[in-house]
Design a protein around this motif. Structure first.
Motif, mmCIF file in Angstrom:
data_model
loop_
_atom_site.group_PDB
_atom_site.id
_atom_site.type_symbol
_atom_site.label_atom_id
_atom_site.label_comp_id
_atom_site.label_asym_id
_atom_site.label_seq_id
_atom_site.Cartn_x
_atom_site.Cartn_y
_atom_site.Cartn_z
ATOM 1 N N TYR A 198 0.613 -1.288 0.076
ATOM 2 C CA TYR A 198 -0.253 0.205 -0.181
ATOM 3 C C TYR A 198 0.972 1.168 0.088
ATOM 4 O O TYR A 198 1.234 2.095 -0.772
ATOM 5 C CB TYR A 198 -0.956 -0.098 1.276
ATOM 6 N N LYS A 253 1.599 4.404 -3.158
ATOM 7 C CA LYS A 253 1.333 5.959 -2.757
ATOM 8 C C LYS A 253 2.275 6.835 -3.914
ATOM 9 O O LYS A 253 3.764 6.328 -3.800
ATOM 10 C CB LYS A 253 1.545 6.029 -2.230
ATOM 11 N N ILE A 266 3.755 10.483 -0.115
ATOM 12 C CA ILE A 266 4.644 9.872 1.366
ATOM 13 C C ILE A 266 5.179 10.658 2.729
ATOM 14 O O ILE A 266 6.042 11.772 1.471
ATOM 15 C CB ILE A 266 5.070 8.541 1.478
#
Length: 228
Positions: free
Chosen positions: A12, A16, A19
């Motif tokens: 996950y 992204k 971050i």
């Protein structure tokens, strides 16, 4: 299950596009080289007849910690070794002096260390074995590589490990060599007239086994000649 959750979290965060520093720190922790073995749940307790309706999370954490401590004190190390061997995980070589399996590698130094007797040896260094040391054992067992530049016809380059295992002593410091393959060997294959004496210590690798293991245009270089 725990490993799957950790893997999902890492996937996950890696997916992204932006971050936060906190998420980056957490992602780095998720990449650490640790793998959970198991977990305990209220359902596990219920299977053995425990009434968990009033058991708090703090109590569950204490149970998990005590179970982990008990496992580490009794079965962890022996189970790990037996199962890892069953899975055919590679192992470091046993200590050349005391044959202990408790050997650690210092990746930065490239050295092994026996936790049993303290013996250390390099992973990728070789020793030029020649008179007065007896080289017949290595020649008969096809250990190492022949030296054509030594005045001793039986001289051989053997790993430091094999040297220590056979002679049970540390090699002299001026006997250490490192095999360098192309293109790293290029600096050592062509004579530097200003350092003829040092250059003469370098020896091109010409035997069939050496060429097969280290490649064409490889060379034995004494540690004193290695350029930093």
């Amino acid at each position: 299950m725990v490993q799957q959750i950790l893997d999902d979290l890492r996937t996950y965060f890696e997916a992204k596009t932006t971050i936060t520093p906190e998420e980056q720190a957490l992602l780095q922790r998720l990449k650490d080289d640790f793998f959970p073995i198991t977990s305990v749940s209220r359902e596990d307790l219920q299977t053995y007849g425990f009434d968990t309706r009033s058991v708090t999370d703090a109590q569950m954490r204490r149970l998990a910690q005590k179970m982990a401590n008990d496992y580490c004190e009794q079965l962890f190390w022996s189970s790990m070794e037996i199962i890892a061997e069953g899975l055919e995980f590679p192992r470091y070589p046993e200590c050349p002096v005391c044959a202990s399996r408790h050997v650690c590698l210092d990746g930065q130094k490239g050295t092994f260390r026996c936790e049993g007797c303290g013996q250390e040896w390099h992973e990728h260094l070789y020793v030029l074995v020649e008179f007065p040391d007896d080289t017949s054992f290595f020649e008969e067992e096809y250990i190492g590589y022949p030296s054509f530049g030594s005045s001793d016809n039986g001289a051989r380059y053997v790993s430091e490990y094999d040297y220590i295992a056979h002679f049970k002593k540390q090699p002299e410091s001026n006997r250490y060599f490192k095999p360098l393959g192309w293109p790293e060997s290029q600096l050592y294959l062509f004579q530097d007239e200003s350092n003829d004496d040092l250059y003469s210590l370098n020896e091109p690798i010409q035997d069939e086994s050496g060429i097969e293991d280290f490649g064409e245009n490889a060379v034995w270089v004494p540690l004193c000649n290695l350029k930093q």
